[in-house]
Design an enzyme around this catalytic site. Sequence first.
Site, short mmCIF file in Angstrom:
data_model
loop_
_atom_site.label_atom_id
_atom_site.label_comp_id
_atom_site.label_asym_id
_atom_site.label_seq_id
_atom_site.Cartn_x
_atom_site.Cartn_y
_atom_site.Cartn_z
N ALA A 1 -8.06 2.89 10.14
CA ALA A 1 -7.33 2.56 11.37
C ALA A 1 -5.90 2.22 11.00
O ALA A 1 -5.61 1.95 9.82
CB ALA A 1 -8.00 1.36 12.04
N GLU B 1 -15.65 6.09 8.47
CA GLU B 1 -16.44 6.05 9.71
C GLU B 1 -16.32 7.38 10.47
O GLU B 1 -17.30 7.87 11.02
CB GLU B 1 -15.99 4.85 10.56
CG GLU B 1 -16.39 3.51 9.94
CD GLU B 1 -15.71 2.33 10.57
OE1 GLU B 1 -16.42 1.35 10.91
OE2 GLU B 1 -14.47 2.38 10.75
N GLY C 1 -11.86 3.23 8.75
CA GLY C 1 -12.10 4.16 9.86
C GLY C 1 -12.17 5.60 9.39
O GLY C 1 -12.81 6.44 10.03
N1 T1G Z 1 -2.51 1.67 8.36
C1 T1G Z 1 -1.15 1.67 8.42
N2 T1G Z 1 -0.32 1.92 7.35
C2 T1G Z 1 -0.93 2.18 6.20
C3 T1G Z 1 -2.34 2.20 6.05
C4 T1G Z 1 -3.14 1.94 7.22
N3 T1G Z 1 -4.47 1.96 7.18
N4 T1G Z 1 -2.62 2.47 4.77
C5 T1G Z 1 -1.45 2.63 4.14
N5 T1G Z 1 -0.42 2.46 4.99
C6 T1G Z 1 1.01 2.58 4.69
C7 T1G Z 1 1.51 1.51 3.72
O1 T1G Z 1 1.88 0.34 4.38
C8 T1G Z 1 2.70 2.21 3.09
O2 T1G Z 1 3.77 2.12 3.99
C9 T1G Z 1 2.25 3.66 3.04
O3 T1G Z 1 1.20 3.79 4.00
C10 T1G Z 1 1.72 4.06 1.69
O4 T1G Z 1 0.71 3.15 1.32
C11 T1G Z 1 -11.72 0.87 12.27
C12 T1G Z 1 -10.94 -1.63 11.12
C13 T1G Z 1 -4.72 4.55 1.18
C14 T1G Z 1 -5.17 3.67 -1.06
O5 T1G Z 1 -7.68 -0.87 4.21
O6 T1G Z 1 -5.57 1.05 0.56
O7 T1G Z 1 -10.05 1.18 9.24
O8 T1G Z 1 5.34 0.80 2.62
O9 T1G Z 1 1.87 2.28 -0.73
O10 T1G Z 1 -0.58 3.27 -3.18
O11 T1G Z 1 -13.38 0.03 10.91
O12 T1G Z 1 -2.56 2.54 1.23
O13 T1G Z 1 5.53 3.27 2.69
O14 T1G Z 1 6.09 1.90 4.71
O15 T1G Z 1 -0.54 1.70 -0.25
O16 T1G Z 1 -0.90 5.64 -2.41
C15 T1G Z 1 -8.94 0.16 6.39
C16 T1G Z 1 -5.39 0.66 3.32
C17 T1G Z 1 -8.12 -0.13 7.59
C18 T1G Z 1 -6.78 1.18 3.46
C19 T1G Z 1 -2.93 4.60 -0.52
N6 T1G Z 1 -8.16 0.90 5.43
N7 T1G Z 1 -4.55 1.51 2.52
O17 T1G Z 1 -2.36 3.82 -1.52
O18 T1G Z 1 0.11 4.04 -0.89
S1 T1G Z 1 -9.05 -1.09 8.74
C20 T1G Z 1 -7.59 0.30 4.40
C21 T1G Z 1 -4.70 1.60 1.19
C22 T1G Z 1 -10.14 0.03 9.44
C23 T1G Z 1 -12.09 0.50 10.88
C24 T1G Z 1 -11.26 -0.54 10.24
C25 T1G Z 1 -3.68 2.41 0.45
C26 T1G Z 1 -4.16 3.81 0.06
P1 T1G Z 1 5.23 2.00 3.47
P2 T1G Z 1 0.56 2.68 -0.20
P3 T1G Z 1 -0.90 4.23 -2.11
#
Ligand code: T1G
Length: 707
Positions: free
Chosen positions: A63, A109, A106
């Site tokens: 998400a 999911e 998500g």
């Molecule tokens: N939402 C919004 N922005 C995101 C994002 C996300 N899920 N994931 C990454 N970004 C942005 C981040 O802020 C950065 O922005 C850029 O992307 C690159 O990220 C419904 C409730 C995927 C392993 O927890 O673990 O789904 O600084 O530097 O090192 O049930 O990003 O460039 O402006 O980290 O290559 C669950 C979170 C959400 C995964 C990539 N998902 N992301 O790592 O790049 S909750 C997560 C990561 C959810 C559902 C629930 C990592 C990555 P900027 P980065 P990276």
Amino acid sequence: MSETVRLTRHEEIAIITIDNPPVNALSPGVPEAIQAAVESAAGDPGVNAIIVIGAGRTFIAGADIREFVKIVKGEKPARSLLPFLTAIETCPKPVIMAIHGQAFGGGLEVAMAGHYRVIASGAQVGQPEVKLGIIPGAAGTQRLPRLAGVAKAVEMCAFGEPVGAEEALAAGIVDRIIEGELLAGTVAFAREIVGQAPPRSSRRDSKLSDRDPAIFASARRQAQKTKRGQTAPLAAIEAVEAATRLPFDEGCAHEADLFRQCLHSTQSKALIHAFFAERAVSKIPGLAGTQPSEIRRAAVIGAGTMGGGITMTYANAGIPVIVKETSQEALDRGMATIRKNYAGSVKKGRLTQTAMDERMARITPQLTYDGFDEADIIVEAVFEGMALKKQVFAEIDAIAKPSCILASNTSYLDIDEIASATRRPGMVLGNHFFSPANVMRLLEIVRGKATSPEAIATCMAFARKLKKVGVLAGNCRGFIGNRMLGPYLREAQFLVEEGATVGDVNQALYDFGMAMGPLAMSDLAGLDVGWRIRQEFRHLERPGVRQPLVADLLCEMGRYGQKTGRGWSQYDESRNPSPDPETEALIEKTASDGGIERRHITAEEIVDRCVLALINEGAKLLEEGIALRASDIDVVYLNGYGFPAWRGGPMFYADTVGLDHILARLKEFEERHGTALWSPAPLLQRLAGRGNTFSSFDQEAAAAAGG
Ligand code: T1G
């Protein structure tokens, strides 16, 4: 279709490509566009299977976390993802999810709502939501146990670690690993399964039969141990448990309730703050567009605890590294420690023997500066003495190539003073690693007054390659972390002089969530480290200002903490601590000799004295520009000093408590303990006075810098 979702055809196969850079998050409009594409393909008679794939570096990272920030600020949440997932699952034509990079949160999911999942080797799937203080909110805790079994689902949802392609296949999360070109492999897979009734994961109950209560009980015990103080892991366990008791839809409803509770918790706000804070550290005003140089070869001076850990860090990142010592004996000792550390990882199954051999092969131990003229970065990790550091920098300045960065691993000495020993102060900066350097993620990158933007940009980019979190710090004694640690440890020592026991102080901060209490941390680091610094800067102590008394006495007795078996506490051969009656007696005598009144002290006062001292010093160095953002300070304390992530860091914690309350408490302490120690930082007073927060300070600073 929309900009973020494309629908194309590959003969009889429909291809839905999600293209929402940088990580294909399910931002508003994306789920709707995917659903429209699925429904369009389902209605197209020429289509007999549908593939969903991500453009760019990943499938779907989950998400859009930024939306959560808006929701907890009161914005109306976008519609639930559940109807969109049901639309995919009930599609009459097989929907195959083609995963590369990450299918997280998500993203997994969505994948599990599909009928089949194929994965590129090297890709990962996971439910990392607990790392954001929430739980899966789109049926992840209901579909995952149906695909992977209850125990695996509990492990993945409660602890948030991703699994690789092999493990995902073995667990039944995915149906095939695709070697080579993902789309082509998925098309071939689609042609194999066409004609079979599309299996729905929400109806696969066979694996739910394993509802042994021991699974949940042991997961709860483990969560209370490894995720101490955190609520989301326990909520995730409860949600998966519900899957074994309730029909799918009721299980999803229960999950949604738990999700909402978590999302509106302070812990989730703190962990989401920490997520974005860690990604903000690399955004340095005035550096945008500065090209970092590539670092291909490195050299380290000193093979002691820090030098050895730094050498391993480079070798782990694939960088050939020379490590130099002054004597064969010291070099052998250093290399033996490196070898022992790697062997330990192999024994624990965290590293293969081949990988160990490759890393050892990248390390060249030597007693000379041969080859230093080819290094792109040289890090000095010698004894913390200015004279020695300047001598070493003069030597490497004479040898190193002009583009080489000269970095000091000093934890508090003046970078400008060190740079003055060279003819290239623009290429000199601090690279302050944290012990053990091959484990701790934090790297303070210290800017001297002459340090060039290129040198900083290169080190910030290189930190990511080293899998470190590089935080830019200004040059002052102790930079960000250790400078703030001074008042924190000062108060811990004053509190034992005033009547708290060593155990009281350690326990209070441990219960607050710190990885360990302040005096236990000093005993681990070695009391002699601080002692040497105090002796070096005795001349800077303000006359008439109270100084802690006992630590110096312990050091004069040769009691440096764990490494000597005695310090604030005494330690058995397995380094288990116990109260040291001699230390407690020494404290009492020193206090009475010093005329210090002793009294009962509450855990609340212990926490406030230590943590508010930290916050106040943080506000001072923020105002001085030693830290660019309050959130940078939080990243330093979360990754270098064991501050609980679920409190967001000291500055975020201050915002959650309220700066007006913090200021009032500081004034109380100033009243009782004096202005010299407790004068509230002007910035904190200003922000509290305007009802502002450290986060708003960061936003204003970012706006002013054009961010
Ligand atoms: N939402 C919004 N922005 C995101 C994002 C996300 N899920 N994931 C990454 N970004 C942005 C981040 O802020 C950065 O922005 C850029 O992307 C690159 O990220 C419904 C409730 C995927 C392993 O927890 O673990 O789904 O600084 O530097 O090192 O049930 O990003 O460039 O402006 O980290 O290559 C669950 C979170 C959400 C995964 C990539 N998902 N992301 O790592 O790049 S909750 C997560 C990561 C959810 C559902 C629930 C990592 C990555 P900027 P980065 P990276």
